[in-house]
Write an enzyme that holds these catalytic residues in place. Structure first.
Site, PDB file in Angstrom:
ATOM      1  N   CYS A   3      -6.019  45.713 -36.197  1.00  0.00           N
ATOM      2  CA  CYS A   3      -5.398  45.253 -34.953  1.00  0.00           C
ATOM      3  C   CYS A   3      -3.979  44.750 -35.198  1.00  0.00           C
ATOM      4  CB  CYS A   3      -6.270  44.192 -34.302  1.00  0.00           C
ATOM      5  SG  CYS A   3      -6.145  42.605 -35.117  1.00  0.00           S
ATOM      6  N   HIS A  35     -16.620  38.807 -32.609  1.00  0.00           N
ATOM      7  CA  HIS A  35     -16.728  39.887 -33.606  1.00  0.00           C
ATOM      8  C   HIS A  35     -17.524  41.081 -33.113  1.00  0.00           C
ATOM      9  CE1 HIS A  35     -16.529  35.789 -35.264  1.00  0.00           C
ATOM     10  NE2 HIS A  35     -15.487  36.307 -35.890  1.00  0.00           N
ATOM     11  N   SER A  56      -8.004  32.966 -36.603  1.00  0.00           N
ATOM     12  CA  SER A  56      -8.974  32.046 -36.009  1.00  0.00           C
ATOM     13  C   SER A  56      -8.651  30.579 -36.324  1.00  0.00           C
ATOM     14  CB  SER A  56     -10.378  32.393 -36.515  1.00  0.00           C
ATOM     15  OG  SER A  56     -10.349  32.629 -37.914  1.00  0.00           O
ATOM     16  N   GLU A  84     -18.660  41.995 -37.610  1.00  0.00           N
ATOM     17  CA  GLU A  84     -18.007  43.090 -36.869  1.00  0.00           C
ATOM     18  C   GLU A  84     -18.572  44.445 -37.317  1.00  0.00           C
ATOM     19  OE1 GLU A  84     -13.669  43.089 -36.779  1.00  0.00           O
ATOM     20  OE2 GLU A  84     -13.663  45.246 -36.407  1.00  0.00           O
TER      21      GLU A  84
HETATM   22  C1  2E6 Z   1     -13.088  39.120 -34.045  1.00  0.00           C
HETATM   23  C2  2E6 Z   1     -12.630  40.241 -34.658  1.00  0.00           C
HETATM   24  C3  2E6 Z   1     -11.603  40.106 -35.512  1.00  0.00           C
HETATM   25  O1  2E6 Z   1     -13.741  37.444 -40.065  1.00  0.00           O
HETATM   26  P1  2E6 Z   1     -12.757  37.898 -39.018  1.00  0.00           P
HETATM   27  O2  2E6 Z   1     -11.369  37.899 -39.474  1.00  0.00           O
HETATM   28  O3  2E6 Z   1     -13.185  39.226 -38.447  1.00  0.00           O
HETATM   29  O4  2E6 Z   1     -12.926  36.918 -37.770  1.00  0.00           O
HETATM   30  P2  2E6 Z   1     -12.186  35.569 -37.402  1.00  0.00           P
HETATM   31  O5  2E6 Z   1     -13.072  34.880 -36.419  1.00  0.00           O
HETATM   32  O6  2E6 Z   1     -11.734  34.818 -38.582  1.00  0.00           O
HETATM   33  O7  2E6 Z   1     -10.876  36.087 -36.680  1.00  0.00           O
HETATM   34  C4  2E6 Z   1     -10.814  36.546 -35.382  1.00  0.00           C
HETATM   35  C5  2E6 Z   1     -11.468  37.840 -35.147  1.00  0.00           C
HETATM   36  C6  2E6 Z   1     -12.509  37.911 -34.288  1.00  0.00           C
HETATM   37  N1  2E6 Z   1     -11.038  38.912 -35.749  1.00  0.00           N
HETATM   38 FE1  F3S Z   2      -9.090  40.873 -31.846  1.00  0.00          FE
HETATM   39 FE2  F3S Z   2      -7.551  41.287 -33.896  1.00  0.00          FE
HETATM   40 FE3  F3S Z   2      -7.859  38.908 -33.042  1.00  0.00          FE
HETATM   41  S1  F3S Z   2      -9.419  42.384 -33.385  1.00  0.00           S
HETATM   42  S2  F3S Z   2      -9.910  38.846 -32.227  1.00  0.00           S
HETATM   43  S3  F3S Z   2      -6.902  40.574 -31.908  1.00  0.00           S
HETATM   44  S4  F3S Z   2      -7.739  39.475 -35.157  1.00  0.00           S
END
Ligand code: 2E6
Ligand code: F3S
Length: 319
Positions: free
Chosen positions: A205, A85, A277, A137
């Site tokens: 993204c 993040h 994630s 983030e």
């Molecule tokens: C980093 C940035 C964006 O809560 P969020 O959706 O930001 O984060 P994760 O860990 O659930 O998803 C991946 C991620 C990492 N998304």
């Molecule tokens: Fe990056 Fe988007 Fe995944 S900002 S960590 S590609 S959800």
């Protein structure tokens, strides 16, 4: 437990959204922890959940990763990894000054927003940052610029009422926002501040926007949508909201054990997706759990294909 015979079980159609689950930034972040463990041996410290998923965190813990909230929990001389993040600039600076061996698993698409923030400040602009208060983030991106250089905008109401300290403005966004809500917020900012400087494309993204399009496509035909993901996962929360706005009963669940079977009353079409994630194994676990109660037919609905892969940090490429 074995599933009961076909005749006993009601029919249920399942639509599975694609794309769903791991994005390139999550794949990279997990790989960074695994390679660091291979290279340095356990323990390897990770500041914050590497990605917002308990199953992923527990799997890495089992391999020797130690998750901490802050750097002061990391012993001198240890290896530490920053989560996908992103972190404020002060974090690597502190790690450096303590002589810690640090690696940055920040998603390259988050790092890109960090660089844009720095550039806008160098140009003398004040930044209106669209995001959710308290999310790591957002904390990381605010930490790229001097205090007071950025104002948080969470809603259309915030965009309507903000009175920035200068007319020389730029805006940026968190990567995991609702595409539709953000369009409304950005339109409000552009109406109120016509000369505001914005990102060329979008800061939301590709993975966030593809997963929202995919869940929208299935949710229209489903009475119930299950989103596999964590409560603290912003992109997963947005998927649940998108499905609910399409008129489906939508629930965010970490994994199969959290299914409430009363949700299935009167449901003939179930939709399933997963946040960026959430590992695919948990999607299959949910489908298997549903199979124990229903006679299911499963169809995948694909609205985009993804081939994005991010490079690993140089220090790990040889490993
Ligand atoms: C980093 C940035 C964006 O809560 P969020 O959706 O930001 O984060 P994760 O860990 O659930 O998803 C991946 C991620 C990492 N998304
Ligand atoms: Fe990056 Fe988007 Fe995944 S900002 S960590 S590609 S959800």
């Amino acid at each position: 437990m074995n599933a009961s015979p076909t005749a006993d079980r009601p029919q249920l159609s399942i639509l599975v959204a694609a794309p769903r689950g791991f994005c390139a930034g999550v794949e990279r972040a997990i790989q960074i922890v695994e390679l660091a463990l291979q290279k340095h041996g356990a323990p390897v410290y990770v500041r914050h959940e590497i990605v917002h998923n308990r199953f992923v965190v527990d799997s890495l813990k089992a391999k020797g990763a130690v998750f901490v909230k802050e750097l002061d929990e990391v012993p001198d001389g240890a290896q530490v990894i920053f989560s996908a993040h992103g972190v404020p600039k002060a974090i690597p600076a502190t790690a450096q000054s303590r002589g810690l061996d640090w690696l940055d698993a920040t998603c390259p698409l988050v790092s890109k927003v960090h660089r844009q923030a720095e550039r806008l400040v160098q140009q003398g602009k004040h930044i209106l940052f669209v995001g959710h208060a308290g999310h790591p983030e957002v904390i990381g991106t605010f930490g790229q610029v001097p205090e007071g250089a950025m104002t948080l905008i969470e809603t259309v109401e915030d965009a309507e009422s903000v009175s920035p300290p200068t007319a020389d403005l730029g805006f940026l966004t968190q990567t995991t926002l609702s595409v539709d809500d953000t369009a409304d917020i950005v339109a409000t900012l552009q109406r109120r501040f016509p000369s505001i400087n914005g990102p060329k494309g979008e800061d939301i993204c590709y993975a966030t926007s593809n997963r929202q399009t995919a869940v929208k496509a299935i949710a229209r035909s489903c009475e119930l949508v299950l989103v596999i993901g964590a409560e603290n996962s912003s992109n997963s929360q947005r998927l649940r909201e998108v499905a609910a706005r399409e008129g489906a009963q939508a629930h965010l669940i970490q994994r199969a054990e959290f299914i409430d079977w009363s949700w299935f009353e009167g449901v003939r079409m179930l939709g399933i997706t997963a946040g960026a994630s959430a590992p695919e194994v948990l999607v299959q676990e949910v489908i298997d759990a549903v199979r124990t109660r229903f006679e299911v037919s499963v169809q995948e609905v694909t609205t985009a294909t993804e081939e994005v892969v991010f490079k690993l940090p140089r220090a790990l490429i040889d490993a």
